[in-house]
Design a protein around this motif. Structure first.
Motif, mmCIF file in Angstrom:
data_model
loop_
_atom_site.group_PDB
_atom_site.id
_atom_site.type_symbol
_atom_site.label_atom_id
_atom_site.label_comp_id
_atom_site.label_asym_id
_atom_site.label_seq_id
_atom_site.Cartn_x
_atom_site.Cartn_y
_atom_site.Cartn_z
ATOM 1 N N THR A 134 0.943 -1.008 0.041
ATOM 2 C CA THR A 134 -0.323 -0.112 0.390
ATOM 3 C C THR A 134 0.655 1.581 0.130
ATOM 4 N N GLN A 137 4.561 2.039 2.044
ATOM 5 C CA GLN A 137 5.185 1.114 2.503
ATOM 6 C C GLN A 137 6.363 1.142 2.155
ATOM 7 N N GLU A 152 -10.623 -7.723 4.330
ATOM 8 C CA GLU A 152 -10.378 -7.063 4.015
ATOM 9 C C GLU A 152 -10.363 -5.925 5.748
ATOM 10 N N HIS A 157 -4.520 -2.142 10.016
ATOM 11 C CA HIS A 157 -3.398 -1.328 8.986
ATOM 12 C C HIS A 157 -2.723 -2.199 7.682
ATOM 13 N N VAL A 158 -3.697 -1.779 6.743
ATOM 14 C CA VAL A 158 -3.594 -2.865 5.405
ATOM 15 C C VAL A 158 -1.687 -2.525 5.253
ATOM 16 N N ALA A 160 -0.356 -4.223 2.690
ATOM 17 C CA ALA A 160 -0.130 -5.340 1.223
ATOM 18 C C ALA A 160 -1.488 -5.807 0.203
ATOM 19 N N ARG A 161 -1.681 -5.149 -0.575
ATOM 20 C CA ARG A 161 -2.835 -6.430 -1.620
ATOM 21 C C ARG A 161 -2.825 -6.353 -2.336
ATOM 22 N N GLY A 165 -7.699 -5.047 -4.470
ATOM 23 C CA GLY A 165 -7.910 -4.829 -3.782
ATOM 24 C C GLY A 165 -7.793 -4.829 -1.801
ATOM 25 N N ALA A 167 -7.103 -6.815 1.119
ATOM 26 C CA ALA A 167 -5.733 -6.799 2.062
ATOM 27 C C ALA A 167 -4.967 -8.211 2.261
#
Length: 186
Positions: A134, A137, A152, A157-158, A160-161, A165, A167
């Motif tokens: 994301t 990062q 999701e 806190h995400v 990488a996706r 989109g 998580a």
């Protein structure tokens, strides 16, 4: 005088998922050995401990690595939450929601309390999925992985996706520690 050696837990502990090892040790061992060899190669002092013994670890902080446990061991997950709340950093990969008994229901409600993620579904087994960090990062690089499930954020806190989109890697502050979760099992 008597020789009385004293064991001091190292900071890094690889947590063995007892149910997974008992149920399919042959499939689990290559993953475990890969991580242990990486730790050896990097000179990391560590020990291994069964997930059933998490409450025997003295006060931390520690780094706990829990590799693809697969099966829903609610007692072990509760102990991991308690460890994070007490200040440990917990790294969990893969899945931990499969029923231990054949034909049992999957327990996806276990993801939010530990990982701060809501389960949406699964990728096809063995899928190669492009993953990207994301924005902001800088420590992660894009890569092709083998994530198990679509998620999701629900408190996490995400980091990488996937291209849709969802998580794939997330971090959740829990008490004075953190839980890092990667859906990637490899």
């Amino acid at each position: 005088r008597h020789f009385q050696p004293e064991f001091h837990f190292p900071k890094t502990l690889v947590v063995l998922p007892k149910a997974r090892v008992e149920k399919d040790e042959a499939a689990y061992m290559p993953l475990l050995l890969g991580v242990l060899n990486t730790l050896f190669d990097r000179g990391v002092q560590f020990a291994t401990i069964d997930d059933t013994d998490l409450d025997r670890i003295p006060a931390g902080p520690h780094v706990l690595i829990y590799l693809d446990p697969e099966y829903a061991a609610q007692e072990a997950l509760a102990k991991l939450v308690a460890r994070a709340e007490a200040g440990d950093d917990v790294f969990v990969t893969g899945d931990f929601s499969q029923a231990l008994e054949a034909g049992g229901a999957r327990q996806t409600e276990l993801f939010p309390p530990l990982a701060g993620l809501r389960w949406l579904g699964d990728y096809a087994r063995g899928s190669e999925i492009p993953m990207a960090p994301t924005p902001g990062q800088g420590t992660l690089n894009p890569y092709i992985g083998h994530p198990r499930s679509l998620f999701e954020a629900e408190g996490a806190h995400v980091l990488a996706r996937d291209s849709g989109g969802h998580a794939v890697i997330a971090m959740r502050g829990l008490g004075s520690g953190h839980v890092f979760f990667s859906s990637d099992s490899g």
